[in-house]
Design a protein around this motif. Sequence first.
Motif, PDB file in Angstrom:
ATOM      1  N   ARG A 123       0.615  -1.469   0.091  1.00 53.83           N
ATOM      2  CA  ARG A 123       0.065   0.087   0.041  1.00 53.83           C
ATOM      3  C   ARG A 123       0.844   1.171  -0.118  1.00 53.83           C
ATOM      4  O   ARG A 123       0.504   2.377   0.056  1.00 53.83           O
ATOM      5  CB  ARG A 123      -0.899  -0.082   1.287  1.00 53.83           C
ATOM      6  N   VAL A 124       2.178   1.037  -0.103  1.00 53.72           N
ATOM      7  CA  VAL A 124       3.082   2.264  -0.187  1.00 53.72           C
ATOM      8  C   VAL A 124       3.714   2.279  -1.601  1.00 53.72           C
ATOM      9  O   VAL A 124       4.340   1.221  -1.619  1.00 53.72           O
ATOM     10  CB  VAL A 124       3.994   2.440   1.136  1.00 53.72           C
ATOM     11  N   SER A 125       3.760   3.452  -2.271  1.00 48.52           N
ATOM     12  CA  SER A 125       4.585   3.601  -3.474  1.00 48.52           C
ATOM     13  C   SER A 125       5.392   4.658  -3.416  1.00 48.52           C
ATOM     14  O   SER A 125       4.983   5.664  -2.901  1.00 48.52           O
ATOM     15  CB  SER A 125       3.621   3.628  -4.749  1.00 48.52           C
ATOM     16  N   ALA A 126       6.317   5.111  -4.390  1.00 49.35           N
ATOM     17  CA  ALA A 126       6.968   6.228  -4.785  1.00 49.35           C
ATOM     18  C   ALA A 126       6.268   6.528  -5.897  1.00 49.35           C
ATOM     19  O   ALA A 126       5.937   6.036  -6.504  1.00 49.35           O
ATOM     20  CB  ALA A 126       8.367   5.937  -5.039  1.00 49.35           C
ATOM     21  N   VAL A 127       6.054   7.994  -5.693  1.00 59.44           N
ATOM     22  CA  VAL A 127       5.473   8.477  -6.849  1.00 59.44           C
ATOM     23  C   VAL A 127       6.220  10.024  -7.536  1.00 59.44           C
ATOM     24  O   VAL A 127       6.879  10.546  -6.747  1.00 59.44           O
ATOM     25  CB  VAL A 127       4.014   9.069  -6.348  1.00 59.44           C
ATOM     26  N   ALA A 128       6.216   9.917  -8.692  1.00 59.69           N
ATOM     27  CA  ALA A 128       6.862  11.001  -9.248  1.00 59.69           C
ATOM     28  C   ALA A 128       5.980  11.932 -10.471  1.00 59.69           C
ATOM     29  O   ALA A 128       4.998  11.043 -11.028  1.00 59.69           O
ATOM     30  CB  ALA A 128       8.082  10.691 -10.169  1.00 59.69           C
ATOM     31  N   ASN A 129       5.856  13.178 -10.396  1.00 57.21           N
ATOM     32  CA  ASN A 129       5.121  13.934 -11.384  1.00 57.21           C
ATOM     33  C   ASN A 129       5.530  14.675 -12.145  1.00 57.21           C
ATOM     34  O   ASN A 129       6.520  15.409 -11.553  1.00 57.21           O
ATOM     35  CB  ASN A 129       3.891  14.633 -10.582  1.00 57.21           C
ATOM     36  N   VAL A 130       5.209  15.418 -13.269  1.00 58.56           N
ATOM     37  CA  VAL A 130       5.559  16.168 -14.083  1.00 58.56           C
ATOM     38  C   VAL A 130       4.414  16.974 -14.814  1.00 58.56           C
ATOM     39  O   VAL A 130       3.494  16.215 -15.322  1.00 58.56           O
ATOM     40  CB  VAL A 130       6.720  16.072 -15.178  1.00 58.56           C
ATOM     41  N   TYR A 137       7.188  19.870 -10.979  1.00 59.08           N
ATOM     42  CA  TYR A 137       7.532  18.442 -10.925  1.00 59.08           C
ATOM     43  C   TYR A 137       7.882  18.190  -9.248  1.00 59.08           C
ATOM     44  O   TYR A 137       7.966  19.144  -8.323  1.00 59.08           O
ATOM     45  CB  TYR A 137       9.447  18.687 -11.269  1.00 59.08           C
ATOM     46  N   ASP A 138       7.754  17.059  -8.903  1.00 67.27           N
ATOM     47  CA  ASP A 138       7.871  16.501  -7.649  1.00 67.27           C
ATOM     48  C   ASP A 138       7.877  14.908  -7.370  1.00 67.27           C
ATOM     49  O   ASP A 138       7.477  14.100  -8.470  1.00 67.27           O
ATOM     50  CB  ASP A 138       6.565  17.099  -6.825  1.00 67.27           C
ATOM     51  N   VAL A 139       8.640  14.715  -6.329  1.00 65.82           N
ATOM     52  CA  VAL A 139       8.667  13.196  -6.042  1.00 65.82           C
ATOM     53  C   VAL A 139       8.100  12.882  -4.579  1.00 65.82           C
ATOM     54  O   VAL A 139       8.485  13.926  -3.790  1.00 65.82           O
ATOM     55  CB  VAL A 139      10.032  12.688  -6.304  1.00 65.82           C
ATOM     56  N   GLY A 140       7.762  11.731  -4.258  1.00 69.23           N
ATOM     57  CA  GLY A 140       7.234  11.626  -3.005  1.00 69.23           C
ATOM     58  C   GLY A 140       6.731  10.155  -2.674  1.00 69.23           C
ATOM     59  O   GLY A 140       7.046   9.409  -3.255  1.00 69.23           O
ATOM     60  N   LEU A 141       5.854  10.301  -1.683  1.00 67.51           N
ATOM     61  CA  LEU A 141       5.178   8.777  -1.284  1.00 67.51           C
ATOM     62  C   LEU A 141       3.667   8.797  -1.428  1.00 67.51           C
ATOM     63  O   LEU A 141       3.086   9.861  -1.137  1.00 67.51           O
ATOM     64  CB  LEU A 141       5.791   8.404  -0.024  1.00 67.51           C
ATOM     65  N   PHE A 173      -6.591   7.200  -2.032  1.00 67.07           N
ATOM     66  CA  PHE A 173      -5.130   7.526  -1.868  1.00 67.07           C
ATOM     67  C   PHE A 173      -4.686   8.906  -1.244  1.00 67.07           C
ATOM     68  O   PHE A 173      -5.604   9.714  -1.602  1.00 67.07           O
ATOM     69  CB  PHE A 173      -4.276   7.054  -3.054  1.00 67.07           C
ATOM     70  N   VAL A 174      -3.801   9.036  -0.694  1.00 65.92           N
ATOM     71  CA  VAL A 174      -3.081  10.218  -0.207  1.00 65.92           C
ATOM     72  C   VAL A 174      -1.774  10.033  -0.528  1.00 65.92           C
ATOM     73  O   VAL A 174      -1.079   9.079  -0.702  1.00 65.92           O
ATOM     74  CB  VAL A 174      -3.083  10.564   1.186  1.00 65.92           C
ATOM     75  N   SER A 175      -0.934  11.600  -0.797  1.00 62.73           N
ATOM     76  CA  SER A 175       0.188  11.281  -1.268  1.00 62.73           C
ATOM     77  C   SER A 175       0.904  12.629  -0.946  1.00 62.73           C
ATOM     78  O   SER A 175       0.260  13.611  -0.342  1.00 62.73           O
ATOM     79  CB  SER A 175       0.740  11.246  -2.660  1.00 62.73           C
TER      80      SER A 175
END
Length: 205
Positions: free
Chosen positions: A71-78, A105-109, A124-126
Amino acid sequence: MRPSLRFTIVVVAAALAMRQVGAQSSAGATLTPFAGYLITGNWFDGPIGTSLSSTNAPMLGAQGTLPLVKRVSAVANVAYASGDLRVGLPLIGGVTVGTARTWLYDVGLEYGGLGGKTGGVAPFVSGGIGAMSNSISNRVFNTQATNVSYSAAVGVDLGLTPGLGLRIQAKDWIGRFNSQQAVGFRAEGNLAHNWALTVGAKLSF
């Protein structure tokens, strides 16, 4: 390079990378191209009701996730949006003084979402950290400013078929406009909230 071409290259490169990662991960990586609307906050608030901001605008973007533990993932956005640069004025409302093109841009959980499931509804939440880059131009000047931003998001995944889902998300990028980089001197701006409301197709690999 035009922003639309740059965005296409980024999405294609991300798709190829996530496909390669997904082939090596039993849980499966995902890529979500999305579209939506960016609601921006004021960069600066001046005296007697004046302000400086970019206008709200349509947004395009892509998000990738890679499972870490249950239930936990690394996430990246552009993401990219283009609106007007606007000076807010009392009584008359405001004046457009240029164009503001924004890259985020961002990276997170991320916690929650469909994970390895192929159907159902899953919230979901991040949260994460990244940057917001603003290219500002008009007939007189052309400048750019990049600032650190923090992000937080909530949303829901809807499973449609194995490998395909629908992702609905509300996300906030929080940061201050970097006046030092843009105009050469430091002016304390607002800690602005920039809300993105988006819908995307979530592809699992």
